[in-house]
Design an enzyme around this catalytic site. Sequence first.
Site, PDB file in Angstrom:
ATOM      1  N   GLU A   1       0.827  -1.208   0.000  1.00 39.55           N
ATOM      2  CA  GLU A   1       0.000   0.000   0.000  1.00 39.55           C
ATOM      3  C   GLU A   1       0.862   1.259   0.000  1.00 39.55           C
ATOM      4  O   GLU A   1       0.514   2.264  -0.614  1.00 39.55           O
ATOM      5  CB  GLU A   1      -0.935   0.010   1.218  1.00 39.55           C
ATOM      6  CG  GLU A   1      -1.989  -1.071   1.205  1.00 39.55           C
ATOM      7  CD  GLU A   1      -2.958  -0.912   0.051  1.00 39.55           C
ATOM      8  OE1 GLU A   1      -2.567  -1.232  -1.091  1.00 39.55           O
ATOM      9  OE2 GLU A   1      -4.103  -0.492   0.275  1.00 39.55           O
TER      10      GLU A   1
ATOM     11  N   THR B   1      -5.316   6.743  -5.840  1.00 41.08           N
ATOM     12  CA  THR B   1      -5.395   7.000  -4.399  1.00 41.08           C
ATOM     13  C   THR B   1      -4.430   8.113  -4.009  1.00 41.08           C
ATOM     14  O   THR B   1      -4.771   8.992  -3.215  1.00 41.08           O
ATOM     15  CB  THR B   1      -5.078   5.714  -3.613  1.00 41.08           C
ATOM     16  OG1 THR B   1      -6.039   4.732  -3.986  1.00 41.08           O
ATOM     17  CG2 THR B   1      -5.144   5.934  -2.121  1.00 41.08           C
TER      18      THR B   1
HETATM   19  N1  HSE Z   1      -8.114   4.898   3.318  1.00 43.30           N
HETATM   20  C1  HSE Z   1      -7.556   4.973   2.009  1.00 43.30           C
HETATM   21  C2  HSE Z   1      -7.948   6.285   1.376  1.00 43.30           C
HETATM   22  C3  HSE Z   1      -8.082   3.824   1.203  1.00 43.30           C
HETATM   23  O1  HSE Z   1      -9.132   6.619   1.430  1.00 43.30           O
HETATM   24  O2  HSE Z   1      -7.097   6.987   0.842  1.00 43.30           O
HETATM   25  C4  HSE Z   1      -7.697   3.864  -0.248  1.00 43.30           C
HETATM   26  O3  HSE Z   1      -6.937   2.798  -0.598  1.00 43.30           O
END
Ligand code: HSE
Length: 310
Positions: free
Chosen positions: A130, A183
Amino acid sequence: MDLSEISVFCPATIANISCGFDVLGVALDTIGDKMVVRKTKGQGIRITKLEGQDLPMETQLNVAGVAGLALLAKSSYTGGFEIEMFKKIKAGSGIGSSAASSAGAVWAMNELLGRPFTKLQLVTFAMEGERLASGVAHADNVAPALYGGFTLVRSYEPLDIVEVHCPPELYATVIHPQIEVKTSDSRKILKTNITLKDGIKQWGNVGGLIAGLFLEDYPLIGRCLEDHIVEPIRSMLIPGFDRVKSEALKAGALGCGISGSGPSIFAFSKGGVAAGKVALAMKEVYGNIGIDYDVHISKVNVDGVRPLSE
Ligand code: HSE
């Protein structure tokens, strides 16, 4: 039995769940990737096949490769792994495409090594994927992908993950308008400060949602699907968001919000029939605007990553 190869289902996930930015997530049942992982005598990790998405195959640039390297760094195993990835979850869709790959890789490797690591340790390895994908090692997608069901990241330092009960009739409808939102981009536009007033509303909803899930109180779950902090900003990146949300609620959804960092929009319903009606209402909005979409209706996946028998 000494396994040398395993095929796994790597589930899609909805992160944030409206009120729980970076801390809440849930795994889905009907959408996910397939991955085959096998042990090799040679060291390191090689991605030998990647179908379904145009993503890097270099180990250091691939989230599964990076998560796997994090596991190898903590392992006494002297060999390596080969990974074949069959992606069904589109990158940049908001339903945890990178998390499915990172979580699937480390779960499969742990199985092949005889389970030396705990689920919590697997989450820390998958979080490195991530970090590569979004610049931040958040756990709200990888935790439900590995544990199954709903998870709460109670704390990041130290990492503390709480498994949350899932009411049996809870269904998710997810609509993915065919635009890509990275993201990393949708994190950059967020404010880094919040007002006390918004904080009060938000933590009231997080507590209420957790209580609603444990109590199987569907109306309470619905009331808590509010986001006063992130949704007002990110929804500007999603064409038709307000309309989709209002039509989903009119069609009987318990609540509706942005899935992860978008552009997918999720709604929760009580029962599959209600989730189907919500899907129709959401589809109609994008049909009228003229934006292509994918729709998924899913029960909650309470297992997380799981072996595939074929
Ligand atoms: N919590 C993260 C965001 C999840 O909202 O950026 C996205 O992968």
